[in-house]
Design a protein around this motif. Structure first.
Motif, mmCIF file in Angstrom:
data_model
loop_
_atom_site.group_PDB
_atom_site.id
_atom_site.type_symbol
_atom_site.label_atom_id
_atom_site.label_comp_id
_atom_site.label_asym_id
_atom_site.label_seq_id
_atom_site.Cartn_x
_atom_site.Cartn_y
_atom_site.Cartn_z
ATOM 1 N N ASP A 61 0.876 -1.205 0.107
ATOM 2 C CA ASP A 61 -0.116 0.062 0.163
ATOM 3 C C ASP A 61 0.745 1.370 -0.052
ATOM 4 O OD1 ASP A 61 -1.839 1.759 0.210
ATOM 5 O OD2 ASP A 61 -2.601 1.388 2.423
ATOM 6 N N LEU A 62 1.137 1.667 -1.132
ATOM 7 C CA LEU A 62 1.851 2.902 -1.363
ATOM 8 C C LEU A 62 1.130 4.165 -1.160
ATOM 9 C CD1 LEU A 62 4.377 1.888 -4.370
ATOM 10 C CD2 LEU A 62 4.421 1.550 -1.812
ATOM 11 N N GLY A 63 -0.360 4.101 -1.010
ATOM 12 C CA GLY A 63 -0.956 5.165 -1.003
ATOM 13 C C GLY A 63 -0.953 5.834 0.318
ATOM 14 N N PHE A 64 -1.093 5.056 1.336
ATOM 15 C CA PHE A 64 -0.854 5.425 2.876
ATOM 16 C C PHE A 64 0.271 6.308 3.061
ATOM 17 C CE2 PHE A 64 -0.072 4.593 7.201
ATOM 18 C CZ PHE A 64 -1.329 5.525 7.895
ATOM 19 N N ILE A 65 1.496 5.627 2.509
ATOM 20 C CA ILE A 65 2.846 6.522 2.933
ATOM 21 C C ILE A 65 3.225 7.135 1.950
ATOM 22 C CG2 ILE A 65 5.169 5.542 3.090
ATOM 23 C CD1 ILE A 65 4.472 2.764 3.835
ATOM 24 N N TYR A 66 3.010 7.287 0.718
ATOM 25 C CA TYR A 66 3.594 8.141 -0.103
ATOM 26 C C TYR A 66 2.502 8.887 -1.030
ATOM 27 C CZ TYR A 66 7.604 5.215 0.606
ATOM 28 O OH TYR A 66 8.699 4.505 1.361
ATOM 29 N N GLY A 67 1.261 8.446 -0.917
ATOM 30 C CA GLY A 67 0.114 9.049 -1.638
ATOM 31 C C GLY A 67 0.221 8.560 -3.070
ATOM 32 N N ILE A 68 1.008 7.452 -3.382
ATOM 33 C CA ILE A 68 1.035 6.952 -4.941
ATOM 34 C C ILE A 68 0.186 5.709 -4.994
ATOM 35 C CG2 ILE A 68 2.561 5.591 -6.255
ATOM 36 C CD1 ILE A 68 5.004 7.063 -4.896
ATOM 37 N N GLN A 69 -0.754 6.050 -5.852
ATOM 38 C CA GLN A 69 -1.669 4.804 -6.205
ATOM 39 C C GLN A 69 -1.199 3.777 -7.043
ATOM 40 O OE1 GLN A 69 -4.759 5.513 -4.515
ATOM 41 N NE2 GLN A 69 -3.392 6.852 -3.861
ATOM 42 N N THR A 70 -1.595 2.518 -6.905
ATOM 43 C CA THR A 70 -0.930 1.460 -7.436
ATOM 44 C C THR A 70 -2.157 0.436 -7.879
ATOM 45 O OG1 THR A 70 -1.014 0.010 -5.555
ATOM 46 C CG2 THR A 70 0.809 1.252 -5.959
ATOM 47 N N GLY A 71 -1.972 -0.456 -8.927
ATOM 48 C CA GLY A 71 -2.725 -1.362 -9.541
ATOM 49 C C GLY A 71 -2.114 -2.751 -10.237
ATOM 50 N N GLU A 72 -3.172 -3.450 -10.384
ATOM 51 C CA GLU A 72 -2.667 -4.882 -10.975
ATOM 52 C C GLU A 72 -3.578 -4.946 -12.098
ATOM 53 O OE1 GLU A 72 -0.909 -8.023 -8.086
ATOM 54 O OE2 GLU A 72 -2.731 -7.327 -7.290
ATOM 55 N N VAL A 73 -2.706 -5.661 -13.106
ATOM 56 C CA VAL A 73 -3.549 -6.017 -14.493
ATOM 57 C C VAL A 73 -2.714 -7.083 -15.052
ATOM 58 C CG1 VAL A 73 -2.385 -4.248 -16.068
ATOM 59 C CG2 VAL A 73 -4.814 -5.190 -16.285
ATOM 60 N N THR A 74 -3.751 -7.931 -16.011
ATOM 61 C CA THR A 74 -2.793 -8.875 -16.874
ATOM 62 C C THR A 74 -3.104 -8.299 -18.206
ATOM 63 O OG1 THR A 74 -2.952 -10.939 -15.357
ATOM 64 C CG2 THR A 74 -2.662 -11.177 -17.620
ATOM 65 N N GLY A 75 -1.877 -7.993 -19.107
ATOM 66 C CA GLY A 75 -2.114 -7.469 -20.372
ATOM 67 C C GLY A 75 -1.109 -7.957 -21.317
ATOM 68 N N ASN A 76 -1.127 -7.453 -22.578
ATOM 69 C CA ASN A 76 -0.263 -7.748 -23.605
ATOM 70 C C ASN A 76 0.993 -6.634 -23.611
ATOM 71 O OD1 ASN A 76 -1.367 -5.514 -24.897
ATOM 72 N ND2 ASN A 76 -2.448 -6.734 -26.357
ATOM 73 N N VAL A 77 1.768 -6.573 -24.726
ATOM 74 C CA VAL A 77 2.544 -5.725 -24.699
ATOM 75 C C VAL A 77 2.052 -3.955 -24.648
ATOM 76 C CG1 VAL A 77 4.771 -4.784 -26.395
ATOM 77 C CG2 VAL A 77 4.400 -7.216 -25.936
ATOM 78 N N GLY A 78 1.124 -4.165 -25.450
ATOM 79 C CA GLY A 78 0.557 -2.759 -25.712
ATOM 80 C C GLY A 78 0.114 -2.248 -24.439
ATOM 81 N N LYS A 79 -0.423 -2.988 -23.562
ATOM 82 C CA LYS A 79 -0.946 -2.715 -22.284
ATOM 83 C C LYS A 79 0.355 -2.151 -21.469
ATOM 84 C CE LYS A 79 -4.155 -1.754 -18.800
ATOM 85 N NZ LYS A 79 -4.975 -0.912 -19.233
ATOM 86 N N LEU A 80 1.400 -2.973 -21.672
ATOM 87 C CA LEU A 80 2.561 -2.547 -20.733
ATOM 88 C C LEU A 80 3.192 -1.148 -21.238
ATOM 89 C CD1 LEU A 80 5.126 -3.081 -19.160
ATOM 90 C CD2 LEU A 80 5.986 -4.390 -20.815
ATOM 91 N N ILE A 81 3.154 -0.905 -22.525
ATOM 92 C CA ILE A 81 3.502 0.266 -23.072
ATOM 93 C C ILE A 81 2.719 1.660 -22.427
ATOM 94 C CG2 ILE A 81 4.063 1.684 -25.011
ATOM 95 C CD1 ILE A 81 4.780 -0.770 -26.530
ATOM 96 N N MET A 163 2.842 1.582 -10.615
ATOM 97 C CA MET A 163 2.768 2.775 -9.814
ATOM 98 C C MET A 163 2.579 3.974 -10.515
ATOM 99 S SD MET A 163 6.528 1.670 -7.891
ATOM 100 C CE MET A 163 6.667 3.186 -6.978
ATOM 101 N N ASP A 164 1.502 4.866 -10.132
ATOM 102 C CA ASP A 164 1.057 6.043 -10.651
ATOM 103 C C ASP A 164 1.878 7.109 -10.172
ATOM 104 O OD1 ASP A 164 -0.157 8.096 -11.989
ATOM 105 O OD2 ASP A 164 -2.181 7.427 -11.830
#
Length: 311
Positions: A61-81, A163-164
């Motif tokens: 949880d980086l939001g609590f400590i740093y205010g940085i929002q995070t997320g998880e997703v499964t995707g292809n190369v385009g999604k990674l880019i 990490m956003d």
């Protein structure tokens, strides 16, 4: 946000702490106090026959400590880019044995289901190369799309954790960060204890294992136990940097963490002896006592920290 992409910003923790190493490296590149993330890392899991001090990516949880929002997703190369361009930093799950820059001691963990993470921070559309960092392997360089796809843990797709860094929200105060860490670590004690007891059960069954399988079990756990000892030391260092602790409280914490560190290292050496002498039941009994001692010491340490911040 402008990143300081330099070798000096790499934060490399010991084996099987690749997630933490990647996240802390990313935080360090972005100019954050990465050490605060370790405060809640007093963790134990026993999975795939291996005792580890890490935790799942979804638990960070980086939001609590740093205010940085995070997320998880499964995707292809385009999604990674897309994630790199829109969010900044992405952790990609890979099979480390498929990477050319891997360190040999990690390869044997592929077979028991452990995935490795690398940090991807840039993509060059002309060369079609990703810029990556693998802190555990002390590697900073480029990797092609084909190389990355070959190492993917899901055929044709990537498991991604991002990490956003472009939309930072308000974060907790330093006192709130220490307080939550103290409470979280103390509340996790029973789960940590269970992990040690599960390992003990398997340890007592090791004489029945085939030689190669038995040796791998001991070597893997000896490596991860070294990691656990080092991480606990790092956690205490971060706690001890707080101005909230008196000199006496710091001395007590230091004495406890010193005993814990010595206990884990003694545990490691005892395991290696049992690997050579699997039917030495006196030695097995001494290891059982060592585990009970570690459980007691860890409880006393976590209680000490909890009483300073969590009550």
């Amino acid at each position: 946000m402008k990143l300081d992409v330099s070798h000096s910003r790499i934060v490399s923790l010991p084996a099987l702490m690749c997630k933490e190493s990647c996240i802390m490296t990313g935080l360090n590149m972005a100019g954050y106090n990465y050490k605060l993330m370790l405060l809640e890392a007093w963790n134990l899991l026993y999975e795939g026959g291996v005792l580890i001090g890490s935790k799942r990516l979804s638990k960070f949880d980086l939001g609590f400590i740093y205010g940085i929002q995070t997320g998880e997703v499964t995707g292809n190369v385009g999604k990674l880019i897309q994630l790199i361009e829109n969010n900044g930093l992405v952790l990609v799950s890979v099979r480390e044995s498929k990477l050319k820059f891997t360190r040999n001691h990690e390869i044997e963990f592929d077979s028991v289901g452990f995935t490795h993470q690398i940090l991807v921070y840039s993509y060059d559309s002309e060369s079609e190369l990703f810029e990556i960092i693998d802190p555990v392997s002390d590697y900073m360089g480029s990797i092609s799309i084909l190389e990355l796809q070959a190492a993917a843990t899901v055929h044709g797709l990537f498991k991604l954790w991002y990490m956003d860094l472009f939309e930072i929200k308000s974060a907790a105060s330093i006192d709130e960060i220490y307080r939550r860490a103290a409470v979280t670590n103390f509340s996790r004690f029973e789960k940590n204890k269970l992990a040690l007891l599960q390992m003990k059960e398997d340890l007592l069954k090791t004489p029945e294992l085939p030689l190669k399988e038995r040796e791998l079990w001991f070597k893997r756990n000896a490596l991860t136990i070294s990691t656990i000892a080092k991480i606990r030391q790092n956690i205490w260092i971060t706690f001890s940097e707080s101005d909230s602790l008196t000199k006496e409280q710091k001395m007590k914490g230091l004495a406890l963490i010193d005993s814990i560190g010595k206990g884990w290292i003694s545990f490691k050496f005892q395991l290696m002896k049992v690997m050579i002498h699997p039917l030495d039941f006196e030695l097995l009994n001494s290891i059982e006592q060592r585990i009970e001692s570690l459980i007691h010491l860890e409880y006393e340490f976590l209680k000490h920290i909890y009483y300073q911040w969590g009550k």
